[in-house]
Design a protein around this motif. Structure first.
Motif, mmCIF file in Angstrom:
data_model
loop_
_atom_site.group_PDB
_atom_site.id
_atom_site.type_symbol
_atom_site.label_atom_id
_atom_site.label_comp_id
_atom_site.label_asym_id
_atom_site.label_seq_id
_atom_site.Cartn_x
_atom_site.Cartn_y
_atom_site.Cartn_z
ATOM 1 N N GLN A 147 42.044 32.675 36.521
ATOM 2 C CA GLN A 147 42.740 33.896 36.884
ATOM 3 C C GLN A 147 43.934 34.076 35.954
ATOM 4 O O GLN A 147 44.426 33.116 35.353
ATOM 5 N N LEU A 148 44.372 35.310 35.829
ATOM 6 C CA LEU A 148 45.459 35.645 34.922
ATOM 7 C C LEU A 148 46.773 35.733 35.690
ATOM 8 O O LEU A 148 46.835 36.321 36.773
ATOM 9 N N VAL A 149 47.817 35.156 35.109
ATOM 10 C CA VAL A 149 49.165 35.226 35.661
ATOM 11 C C VAL A 149 50.022 36.019 34.681
ATOM 12 O O VAL A 149 50.132 35.649 33.507
ATOM 13 N N ILE A 150 50.622 37.102 35.158
ATOM 14 C CA ILE A 150 51.475 37.952 34.332
ATOM 15 C C ILE A 150 52.902 37.847 34.868
ATOM 16 O O ILE A 150 53.155 38.146 36.038
ATOM 17 N N VAL A 151 53.807 37.412 34.003
ATOM 18 C CA VAL A 151 55.202 37.216 34.388
ATOM 19 C C VAL A 151 56.080 38.085 33.493
ATOM 20 O O VAL A 151 55.943 38.060 32.263
ATOM 21 N N ARG A 152 56.993 38.848 34.109
ATOM 22 C CA ARG A 152 57.940 39.681 33.373
ATOM 23 C C ARG A 152 59.359 39.291 33.781
ATOM 24 O O ARG A 152 59.631 39.066 34.963
ATOM 25 N N VAL A 212 55.879 39.051 39.223
ATOM 26 C CA VAL A 212 54.789 38.105 38.957
ATOM 27 C C VAL A 212 53.508 38.713 39.517
ATOM 28 O O VAL A 212 53.446 39.072 40.702
ATOM 29 N N ASN A 213 52.502 38.840 38.670
ATOM 30 C CA ASN A 213 51.198 39.373 39.087
ATOM 31 C C ASN A 213 50.122 38.335 38.798
ATOM 32 O O ASN A 213 50.119 37.711 37.730
ATOM 33 N N ILE A 214 49.204 38.162 39.734
ATOM 34 C CA ILE A 214 48.065 37.267 39.560
ATOM 35 C C ILE A 214 46.797 38.089 39.755
ATOM 36 O O ILE A 214 46.612 38.718 40.797
ATOM 37 N N LEU A 215 45.947 38.081 38.738
ATOM 38 C CA LEU A 215 44.693 38.832 38.769
ATOM 39 C C LEU A 215 43.538 37.855 38.921
ATOM 40 O O LEU A 215 43.327 37.000 38.053
ATOM 41 N N ALA A 216 42.803 37.978 40.014
ATOM 42 C CA ALA A 216 41.622 37.143 40.232
ATOM 43 C C ALA A 216 40.466 37.682 39.419
ATOM 44 O O ALA A 216 40.411 38.873 39.102
ATOM 45 N N PRO A 217 39.466 36.831 39.049
ATOM 46 C CA PRO A 217 38.315 37.314 38.279
ATOM 47 C C PRO A 217 37.574 38.435 38.969
ATOM 48 O O PRO A 217 37.076 39.345 38.338
ATOM 49 N N GLU A 218 37.486 38.401 40.321
ATOM 50 C CA GLU A 218 36.743 39.423 41.037
ATOM 51 C C GLU A 218 37.404 40.788 40.958
ATOM 52 O O GLU A 218 36.775 41.799 41.257
ATOM 53 N N SER A 219 38.688 40.833 40.558
ATOM 54 C CA SER A 219 39.386 42.109 40.504
ATOM 55 C C SER A 219 39.060 42.904 39.257
ATOM 56 O O SER A 219 39.394 44.072 39.156
ATOM 57 N N GLN A 220 38.387 42.276 38.289
ATOM 58 C CA GLN A 220 38.034 42.989 37.081
ATOM 59 C C GLN A 220 36.815 43.869 37.340
ATOM 60 O O GLN A 220 35.977 43.587 38.186
ATOM 61 N N ILE A 221 36.694 44.928 36.572
ATOM 62 C CA ILE A 221 35.617 45.903 36.750
ATOM 63 C C ILE A 221 34.398 45.442 35.951
ATOM 64 O O ILE A 221 34.498 45.126 34.777
ATOM 65 N N VAL A 222 33.266 45.398 36.595
ATOM 66 C CA VAL A 222 32.016 45.033 35.938
ATOM 67 C C VAL A 222 31.195 46.295 35.745
ATOM 68 O O VAL A 222 30.880 46.993 36.707
ATOM 69 N N HIS A 223 30.822 46.598 34.511
ATOM 70 C CA HIS A 223 30.038 47.798 34.223
ATOM 71 C C HIS A 223 28.558 47.479 34.356
ATOM 72 O O HIS A 223 28.130 46.419 33.934
#
Length: 223
Positions: A147-152, A212-223
Protein backbone atom coordinates in the motif's frame (compact mmCIF):
# COMPACT_ATOMS: atom_id res chain seq x y z
CA UNK A 1 -24.91 -39.83 -27.18
CA UNK A 2 -23.54 -42.90 -28.96
CA UNK A 3 -21.60 -40.72 -31.35
CA UNK A 4 -20.04 -38.84 -28.45
CA UNK A 5 -19.00 -42.10 -26.74
CA UNK A 6 -17.49 -43.42 -29.98
CA UNK A 7 -15.55 -40.21 -30.44
CA UNK A 8 -14.01 -40.34 -26.96
CA UNK A 9 -13.34 -44.07 -27.30
CA UNK A 10 -11.27 -43.60 -30.47
CA UNK A 11 -7.48 -44.11 -30.28
CA UNK A 12 -5.88 -41.19 -28.42
CA UNK A 13 -9.12 -39.19 -28.89
CA UNK A 14 -7.65 -37.82 -32.13
CA UNK A 15 -10.27 -38.61 -34.77
CA UNK A 16 -11.19 -35.36 -36.58
CA UNK A 17 -14.85 -34.47 -36.46
CA UNK A 18 -16.87 -34.27 -39.65
CA UNK A 19 -18.46 -30.94 -40.46
CA UNK A 20 -21.87 -31.82 -39.07
CA UNK A 21 -24.09 -30.32 -36.43
CA UNK A 22 -23.19 -33.09 -33.98
CA UNK A 23 -19.49 -32.74 -34.74
CA UNK A 24 -19.53 -28.99 -34.18
CA UNK A 25 -21.51 -29.47 -30.95
CA UNK A 26 -18.93 -31.93 -29.61
CA UNK A 27 -16.08 -29.57 -30.54
CA UNK A 28 -17.76 -26.61 -28.84
CA UNK A 29 -18.55 -28.70 -25.76
CA UNK A 30 -14.90 -29.67 -25.38
CA UNK A 31 -13.89 -26.04 -25.99
CA UNK A 32 -16.21 -24.95 -23.19
CA UNK A 33 -14.68 -27.41 -20.71
CA UNK A 34 -11.09 -26.47 -21.58
CA UNK A 35 -11.91 -22.77 -21.55
CA UNK A 36 -13.23 -23.19 -18.01
CA UNK A 37 -9.83 -24.62 -17.04
CA UNK A 38 -8.12 -21.68 -18.73
CA UNK A 39 -10.28 -19.08 -16.97
CA UNK A 40 -9.84 -20.77 -13.59
CA UNK A 41 -6.06 -20.70 -14.06
CA UNK A 42 -6.20 -17.06 -15.18
CA UNK A 43 -8.21 -16.18 -12.07
CA UNK A 44 -5.78 -17.98 -9.76
CA UNK A 45 -2.73 -16.27 -11.26
CA UNK A 46 -4.05 -12.70 -10.95
CA UNK A 47 -5.03 -10.51 -8.05
CA UNK A 48 -7.63 -7.75 -7.84
CA UNK A 49 -5.34 -5.28 -9.58
CA UNK A 50 -4.18 -7.38 -12.54
CA UNK A 51 -7.31 -9.44 -13.23
CA UNK A 52 -9.00 -8.05 -16.32
CA UNK A 53 -12.59 -9.22 -16.76
CA UNK A 54 -12.79 -7.93 -20.33
CA UNK A 55 -9.61 -9.80 -21.27
CA UNK A 56 -11.04 -12.98 -19.73
CA UNK A 57 -14.12 -12.63 -21.94
CA UNK A 58 -11.83 -12.10 -24.92
CA UNK A 59 -10.08 -15.40 -24.17
CA UNK A 60 -13.42 -17.21 -24.28
CA UNK A 61 -14.33 -15.57 -27.59
CA UNK A 62 -10.92 -16.41 -29.04
CA UNK A 63 -11.22 -20.08 -28.10
CA UNK A 64 -14.63 -20.41 -29.77
CA UNK A 65 -13.53 -18.50 -32.89
CA UNK A 66 -10.45 -20.72 -33.23
CA UNK A 67 -12.64 -23.80 -32.97
CA UNK A 68 -15.05 -22.63 -35.66
CA UNK A 69 -12.32 -21.45 -38.04
CA UNK A 70 -10.39 -24.70 -37.79
CA UNK A 71 -13.57 -26.73 -38.25
CA UNK A 72 -14.32 -24.79 -41.42
CA UNK A 73 -10.91 -24.87 -43.07
CA UNK A 74 -9.31 -28.17 -42.00
CA UNK A 75 -10.72 -30.06 -45.02
CA UNK A 76 -10.45 -27.23 -47.55
CA UNK A 77 -6.88 -26.11 -48.46
CA UNK A 78 -8.06 -23.21 -50.62
CA UNK A 79 -10.29 -21.88 -47.87
CA UNK A 80 -7.42 -22.25 -45.41
CA UNK A 81 -5.20 -20.05 -47.57
CA UNK A 82 -7.97 -17.46 -47.83
CA UNK A 83 -8.48 -17.36 -44.08
CA UNK A 84 -4.73 -17.02 -43.50
CA UNK A 85 -4.60 -14.14 -45.95
CA UNK A 86 -7.51 -12.41 -44.24
CA UNK A 87 -6.03 -12.78 -40.79
CA UNK A 88 -2.61 -11.54 -41.94
CA UNK A 89 -3.97 -8.00 -42.31
CA UNK A 90 -5.15 -7.87 -38.68
CA UNK A 91 -3.17 -5.79 -36.24
CA UNK A 92 -3.43 -5.97 -32.46
CA UNK A 93 -2.05 -2.81 -30.86
CA UNK A 94 -3.45 -3.19 -27.35
CA UNK A 95 -0.68 -3.39 -24.76
CA UNK A 96 -1.07 -6.14 -22.19
CA UNK A 97 -0.66 -5.23 -18.52
CA UNK A 98 0.88 -8.61 -17.76
CA UNK A 99 3.33 -10.44 -20.02
CA UNK A 100 1.65 -13.73 -19.08
CA UNK A 101 -1.50 -12.61 -20.89
CA UNK A 102 0.19 -13.37 -24.22
CA UNK A 103 0.58 -16.97 -23.13
CA UNK A 104 -3.12 -17.16 -22.27
CA UNK A 105 -3.95 -15.89 -25.78
CA UNK A 106 -1.97 -18.72 -27.39
CA UNK A 107 -3.49 -21.18 -24.93
CA UNK A 108 -6.99 -20.15 -26.01
CA UNK A 109 -6.01 -20.60 -29.66
CA UNK A 110 -4.54 -24.03 -28.90
CA UNK A 111 -7.80 -25.07 -27.24
CA UNK A 112 -9.72 -24.16 -30.37
CA UNK A 113 -7.29 -26.03 -32.63
CA UNK A 114 -7.25 -29.23 -30.56
CA UNK A 115 -11.04 -29.18 -30.35
CA UNK A 116 -11.55 -28.73 -34.09
CA UNK A 117 -9.11 -31.48 -35.13
CA UNK A 118 -10.48 -33.92 -32.56
CA UNK A 119 -7.28 -34.12 -30.46
CA UNK A 120 -9.27 -34.24 -27.24
CA UNK A 121 -6.79 -36.26 -25.20
CA UNK A 122 -3.90 -34.02 -26.22
CA UNK A 123 -5.91 -30.90 -25.42
CA UNK A 124 -7.09 -32.23 -22.06
CA UNK A 125 -3.68 -33.36 -20.81
CA UNK A 126 -1.91 -30.27 -22.15
CA UNK A 127 -4.41 -27.87 -20.60
CA UNK A 128 -4.27 -29.54 -17.19
CA UNK A 129 -0.47 -29.66 -17.16
CA UNK A 130 -0.17 -26.11 -18.44
CA UNK A 131 -2.60 -24.87 -15.82
CA UNK A 132 -0.62 -26.50 -13.01
CA UNK A 133 2.72 -25.20 -14.32
CA UNK A 134 1.43 -21.63 -14.70
CA UNK A 135 -0.09 -21.70 -11.23
CA UNK A 136 3.10 -22.99 -9.61
CA UNK A 137 5.32 -20.47 -11.40
CA UNK A 138 2.95 -17.60 -10.69
CA UNK A 139 2.75 -18.51 -7.01
CA UNK A 140 6.54 -18.36 -6.81
CA UNK A 141 6.79 -14.83 -8.23
CA UNK A 142 3.62 -13.35 -6.78
CA UNK A 143 4.43 -10.37 -4.60
CA UNK A 144 2.77 -9.46 -1.37
CA UNK A 145 0.25 -6.67 -1.76
CA UNK A 146 1.66 -3.28 -0.82
CA UNK A 147 0.00 0.00 0.00
CA UNK A 148 1.07 3.58 -0.59
CA UNK A 149 1.76 6.04 2.22
CA UNK A 150 1.65 9.74 1.29
CA UNK A 151 3.04 12.19 3.84
CA UNK A 152 2.97 15.99 3.49
CA UNK A 153 4.64 18.45 5.84
CA UNK A 154 7.31 21.08 6.45
CA UNK A 155 10.84 20.52 5.19
CA UNK A 156 12.17 20.53 8.77
CA UNK A 157 10.51 17.15 9.41
CA UNK A 158 11.45 15.33 6.21
CA UNK A 159 14.49 13.58 7.68
CA UNK A 160 12.55 12.35 10.71
CA UNK A 161 9.72 11.05 8.48
CA UNK A 162 12.17 9.26 6.20
CA UNK A 163 13.88 7.58 9.15
CA UNK A 164 10.53 6.35 10.44
CA UNK A 165 9.41 4.96 7.09
CA UNK A 166 12.79 3.43 6.27
CA UNK A 167 12.63 1.38 9.47
CA UNK A 168 9.66 -0.53 8.05
CA UNK A 169 10.90 -3.81 6.47
CA UNK A 170 10.24 -3.86 2.74
CA UNK A 171 9.51 -0.13 2.45
CA UNK A 172 10.44 1.61 -0.78
CA UNK A 173 10.35 5.29 -1.71
CA UNK A 174 8.26 5.94 -4.84
CA UNK A 175 8.52 9.72 -5.15
CA UNK A 176 9.81 12.74 -3.28
CA UNK A 177 8.59 16.27 -4.02
CA UNK A 178 10.22 19.28 -2.36
CA UNK A 179 9.25 22.94 -2.43
CA UNK A 180 10.73 25.94 -0.66
CA UNK A 181 8.87 25.18 2.57
CA UNK A 182 7.12 21.83 2.28
CA UNK A 183 7.60 18.25 1.07
CA UNK A 184 5.55 15.31 -0.14
CA UNK A 185 6.82 11.75 0.27
CA UNK A 186 5.24 8.67 -1.31
CA UNK A 187 6.38 5.33 0.13
CA UNK A 188 5.36 1.80 -0.75
CA UNK A 189 5.12 -0.41 2.32
CA UNK A 190 3.94 -4.02 2.89
CA UNK A 191 0.33 -4.42 3.91
CA UNK A 192 0.21 -4.80 7.68
CA UNK A 193 -3.20 -3.93 9.04
CA UNK A 194 -2.03 -4.18 12.66
CA UNK A 195 0.72 -1.56 12.27
CA UNK A 196 -1.26 0.79 10.02
CA UNK A 197 -2.95 2.77 12.77
CA UNK A 198 0.27 3.02 14.78
CA UNK A 199 2.12 4.40 11.76
CA UNK A 200 -0.55 7.02 11.11
CA UNK A 201 -0.55 8.07 14.74
CA UNK A 202 3.25 8.38 14.89
CA UNK A 203 3.32 10.51 11.76
CA UNK A 204 0.47 12.76 12.87
CA UNK A 205 2.13 13.32 16.25
CA UNK A 206 5.12 14.94 14.55
CA UNK A 207 5.17 18.71 14.41
CA UNK A 208 4.82 20.25 10.97
CA UNK A 209 2.97 17.33 9.36
CA UNK A 210 0.05 18.49 7.21
CA UNK A 211 -1.51 15.13 6.44
CA UNK A 212 -1.00 11.38 6.06
CA UNK A 213 -2.82 9.31 3.43
CA UNK A 214 -2.68 5.53 3.02
CA UNK A 215 -3.95 4.01 -0.22
CA UNK A 216 -4.78 0.30 -0.18
CA UNK A 217 -4.31 -1.73 -3.41
CA UNK A 218 -8.07 -2.32 -3.64
CA UNK A 219 -8.66 1.44 -3.85
CA UNK A 220 -7.03 1.66 -7.26
CA UNK A 221 -9.23 1.58 -10.36
CA UNK A 222 -9.03 -1.55 -12.49
CA UNK A 223 -10.00 -1.08 -16.14
Amino acid sequence: MNQIMVQFASPLFMTPQEFTAMGIAIDLLFTSVMTAVLLFTYWLCHDALTFNRKFAVTLVILAYISTLLMALVQNNPLLSIGVMGSLSICRVRTNTKDARDIGFVFWAMAIGITSAVGAFLVGLISSLLLGMVIHLLSAGIQKKENQLVIVRGLNLQIQQVQELLNRIPGSNVCSQNLTAESFELVYEIPTESNAEQALIQNLNNMDGIFGVNILAPESQIVH
